[in-house]
Write a protein that holds these residues in place. Sequence first.
Motif, PDB file in Angstrom:
ATOM      1  N   VAL A   1       0.841  -1.196   0.000  1.00 47.69           N
ATOM      2  CA  VAL A   1       0.000   0.000   0.000  1.00 47.69           C
ATOM      3  C   VAL A   1       0.876   1.245   0.000  1.00 47.69           C
ATOM      4  CG1 VAL A   1      -1.822   1.249   1.226  1.00 47.69           C
ATOM      5  CG2 VAL A   1      -1.762  -1.267   1.293  1.00 47.69           C
ATOM      6  N   ALA A   2       0.647   2.151  -0.932  1.00 48.37           N
ATOM      7  CA  ALA A   2       1.326   3.453  -0.943  1.00 48.37           C
ATOM      8  C   ALA A   2       0.466   4.452  -0.195  1.00 48.37           C
ATOM      9  CB  ALA A   2       1.553   3.915  -2.369  1.00 48.37           C
ATOM     10  N   ILE A   3       1.116   5.329   0.576  1.00 50.52           N
ATOM     11  CA  ILE A   3       0.395   6.387   1.278  1.00 50.52           C
ATOM     12  C   ILE A   3       1.109   7.718   1.042  1.00 50.52           C
ATOM     13  CG2 ILE A   3      -0.684   4.955   3.056  1.00 50.52           C
ATOM     14  CD1 ILE A   3       1.582   5.620   4.924  1.00 50.52           C
ATOM     15  N   SER A   4       0.325   8.758   0.822  1.00 51.67           N
ATOM     16  CA  SER A   4       0.916  10.072   0.568  1.00 51.67           C
ATOM     17  C   SER A   4      -0.132  11.145   0.774  1.00 51.67           C
ATOM     18  CB  SER A   4       1.465  10.151  -0.863  1.00 51.67           C
ATOM     19  OG  SER A   4       1.948  11.453  -1.161  1.00 51.67           O
TER      20      SER A   4
ATOM     21  N   GLU B   1      -0.561   8.980  -7.130  1.00 49.19           N
ATOM     22  CA  GLU B   1      -1.152   7.635  -7.162  1.00 49.19           C
ATOM     23  C   GLU B   1      -0.703   6.839  -8.379  1.00 49.19           C
ATOM     24  OE1 GLU B   1      -5.424   5.254  -6.998  1.00 49.19           O
ATOM     25  OE2 GLU B   1      -5.383   7.443  -6.735  1.00 49.19           O
ATOM     26  N   ALA B   2      -0.715   7.450  -9.558  1.00 48.71           N
ATOM     27  CA  ALA B   2      -0.341   6.716 -10.774  1.00 48.71           C
ATOM     28  C   ALA B   2       1.100   6.229 -10.686  1.00 48.71           C
ATOM     29  CB  ALA B   2      -0.545   7.596 -12.000  1.00 48.71           C
ATOM     30  N   ALA B   3       1.996   7.084 -10.208  1.00 47.09           N
ATOM     31  CA  ALA B   3       3.396   6.686 -10.083  1.00 47.09           C
ATOM     32  C   ALA B   3       3.550   5.548  -9.075  1.00 47.09           C
ATOM     33  CB  ALA B   3       4.245   7.883  -9.662  1.00 47.09           C
TER      34      ALA B   3
ATOM     35  N   GLY C   1       4.451  -0.483  -8.343  1.00 45.95           N
ATOM     36  CA  GLY C   1       4.107  -1.793  -7.808  1.00 45.95           C
ATOM     37  C   GLY C   1       3.114  -1.804  -6.678  1.00 45.95           C
ATOM     38  N   ALA C   2       2.618  -0.639  -6.262  1.00 46.07           N
ATOM     39  CA  ALA C   2       1.632  -0.616  -5.178  1.00 46.07           C
ATOM     40  C   ALA C   2       0.318  -1.241  -5.632  1.00 46.07           C
ATOM     41  CB  ALA C   2       1.390   0.814  -4.714  1.00 46.07           C
ATOM     42  N   ASP C   3      -0.300  -2.007  -4.739  1.00 43.14           N
ATOM     43  CA  ASP C   3      -1.612  -2.584  -5.034  1.00 43.14           C
ATOM     44  C   ASP C   3      -2.714  -1.547  -4.904  1.00 43.14           C
ATOM     45  OD1 ASP C   3      -0.716  -5.308  -5.390  1.00 43.14           O
ATOM     46  OD2 ASP C   3      -0.362  -5.328  -3.226  1.00 43.14           O
ATOM     47  N   THR C   4      -2.530  -0.607  -3.996  1.00 44.58           N
ATOM     48  CA  THR C   4      -3.540   0.420  -3.777  1.00 44.58           C
ATOM     49  C   THR C   4      -2.868   1.649  -3.182  1.00 44.58           C
ATOM     50  OG1 THR C   4      -5.762   0.803  -2.878  1.00 44.58           O
ATOM     51  CG2 THR C   4      -4.191  -0.326  -1.447  1.00 44.58           C
ATOM     52  N   PHE C   5      -3.635   2.724  -3.084  1.00 42.00           N
ATOM     53  CA  PHE C   5      -3.086   4.018  -2.674  1.00 42.00           C
ATOM     54  C   PHE C   5      -4.037   4.647  -1.664  1.00 42.00           C
ATOM     55  CE2 PHE C   5      -2.649   8.614  -3.090  1.00 42.00           C
ATOM     56  CZ  PHE C   5      -1.276   8.804  -3.199  1.00 42.00           C
ATOM     57  N   LEU C   6      -3.485   5.131  -0.566  1.00 41.95           N
ATOM     58  CA  LEU C   6      -4.271   5.829   0.447  1.00 41.95           C
ATOM     59  C   LEU C   6      -3.766   7.259   0.558  1.00 41.95           C
ATOM     60  CD1 LEU C   6      -4.499   3.172   3.313  1.00 41.95           C
ATOM     61  CD2 LEU C   6      -6.324   3.887   1.765  1.00 41.95           C
ATOM     62  N   THR C   7      -4.694   8.215   0.499  1.00 46.91           N
ATOM     63  CA  THR C   7      -4.341   9.621   0.634  1.00 46.91           C
ATOM     64  C   THR C   7      -4.426  10.024   2.097  1.00 46.91           C
ATOM     65  OG1 THR C   7      -5.238  10.080  -1.575  1.00 46.91           O
ATOM     66  CG2 THR C   7      -4.892  11.961  -0.119  1.00 46.91           C
ATOM     67  N   LYS C   8      -3.378  10.677   2.595  1.00 47.41           N
ATOM     68  CA  LYS C   8      -3.403  11.176   3.961  1.00 47.41           C
ATOM     69  C   LYS C   8      -4.396  12.327   4.081  1.00 47.41           C
ATOM     70  CE  LYS C   8       1.499  10.333   4.885  1.00 47.41           C
ATOM     71  NZ  LYS C   8       2.788  10.985   5.239  1.00 47.41           N
ATOM     72  N   PRO C   9      -5.023  12.470   5.251  1.00 45.93           N
ATOM     73  CA  PRO C   9      -4.864  11.636   6.447  1.00 45.93           C
ATOM     74  C   PRO C   9      -5.635  10.328   6.342  1.00 45.93           C
ATOM     75  CG  PRO C   9      -6.460  13.364   6.878  1.00 45.93           C
ATOM     76  CD  PRO C   9      -5.905  13.636   5.503  1.00 45.93           C
TER      77      PRO C   9
ATOM     78  N   ALA D   1      -8.439  -1.438   2.235  1.00 41.26           N
ATOM     79  CA  ALA D   1      -7.211  -1.328   1.450  1.00 41.26           C
ATOM     80  C   ALA D   1      -6.348  -2.572   1.595  1.00 41.26           C
ATOM     81  CB  ALA D   1      -6.429  -0.091   1.882  1.00 41.26           C
ATOM     82  N   LEU D   2      -6.376  -3.179   2.775  1.00 41.44           N
ATOM     83  CA  LEU D   2      -5.571  -4.375   3.007  1.00 41.44           C
ATOM     84  C   LEU D   2      -6.328  -5.645   2.635  1.00 41.44           C
ATOM     85  CD1 LEU D   2      -3.985  -3.311   6.396  1.00 41.44           C
ATOM     86  CD2 LEU D   2      -2.854  -3.433   4.192  1.00 41.44           C
ATOM     87  N   LEU D   3      -7.572  -5.750   3.052  1.00 38.66           N
ATOM     88  CA  LEU D   3      -8.331  -6.979   2.822  1.00 38.66           C
ATOM     89  C   LEU D   3      -8.526  -7.257   1.340  1.00 38.66           C
ATOM     90  CD1 LEU D   3     -11.043  -6.633   5.612  1.00 38.66           C
ATOM     91  CD2 LEU D   3      -9.161  -8.272   5.540  1.00 38.66           C
ATOM     92  N   GLY D   4      -8.558  -6.222   0.522  1.00 42.03           N
ATOM     93  CA  GLY D   4      -8.745  -6.431  -0.909  1.00 42.03           C
ATOM     94  C   GLY D   4      -7.597  -7.148  -1.579  1.00 42.03           C
ATOM     95  N   HIS D   5      -6.458  -7.304  -0.881  1.00 43.40           N
ATOM     96  CA  HIS D   5      -5.284  -7.923  -1.492  1.00 43.40           C
ATOM     97  C   HIS D   5      -4.707  -9.047  -0.639  1.00 43.40           C
ATOM     98  CE1 HIS D   5      -5.285  -4.765  -4.523  1.00 43.40           C
ATOM     99  NE2 HIS D   5      -5.554  -3.949  -3.531  1.00 43.40           N
ATOM    100  N   LEU D   6      -5.484  -9.525   0.316  1.00 38.10           N
ATOM    101  CA  LEU D   6      -5.058 -10.617   1.177  1.00 38.10           C
ATOM    102  C   LEU D   6      -5.892 -11.858   0.894  1.00 38.10           C
ATOM    103  CD1 LEU D   6      -4.706  -8.614   4.501  1.00 38.10           C
ATOM    104  CD2 LEU D   6      -2.842  -9.611   3.178  1.00 38.10           C
ATOM    105  N   PRO D   7      -5.357 -13.052   1.216  1.00 37.43           N
ATOM    106  CA  PRO D   7      -6.156 -14.264   1.053  1.00 37.43           C
ATOM    107  C   PRO D   7      -7.497 -14.121   1.744  1.00 37.43           C
ATOM    108  CG  PRO D   7      -3.893 -14.813   1.625  1.00 37.43           C
ATOM    109  CD  PRO D   7      -4.012 -13.321   1.755  1.00 37.43           C
TER     110      PRO D   7
END
Length: 226
Positions: free
Chosen positions: A97-100, A106-108, A113-121, A131-137
């Motif tokens: 997960v990328a956060i910024s 986000e595109a960069a 290689g990020a699966d998803t992007f979270l915008t602060k805060p 954000a996490l469950l969408g990419h976990l078993p």
Amino acid sequence: MTGSDPLPPRHACAGQPLLGLTLLLVEDSRLASEGVRLLATRSGARLRRADSLASAERHLRAWRPSAALVDLHLPDGSGLDLLARLAAVRPRIPAIVAISGDPALEAAARDAGADTFLTKPVLSLSQFQRALLGHLPADPPVPLSSDCVRPDPAALHDDLAMAQALIHRAGRQAYVAAFLRGVARTAGDIPLSDAAEDLATHPGDRAALVRLTRMIEGRLDAVPAF
């Protein structure tokens, strides 16, 4: 980074859908880190924090997290480089997960290689959990929380003190401006965010530097330390 450790068994339950997971947070802001720590704890996950690329590498040499959350502006380089490295390792960490504070990145981040992007805060439990469950078993579905967390405002003091120590050092103003934009957005401090944006847009501008320096000093006087 060790590549053979399997994900630990999870036993998600209502209110703690990330129970059994270990997360690596690569984030230089104490305030933002405190918010993510609260989100992880409320979700049932354990969290380790690295405040730089070098610190993250030390963690990863000995331990494989269930998921990694990487800030893109770090004191010793770009989080994009770490995202690319994590995405290339096999077996791959399931959730990267990328956060910024800058949504334009986000595109960069996804290209790196990020699966998803979270915008602060990042303060919403359900947003964090999705954000996490969408990419976990997959586990049996459990209800997600609609609550938000509130980081201890005393963590803001550490961030401001670090910015104050660095802002007049040669070659550090661009980093400090980007750092404070994220901190200000997490704190809901629009004037500080605007002042940091002004310095980022006009690097080396004396008036912008003085304005931001005075804001930092005023807020340090008003915010309690730990």
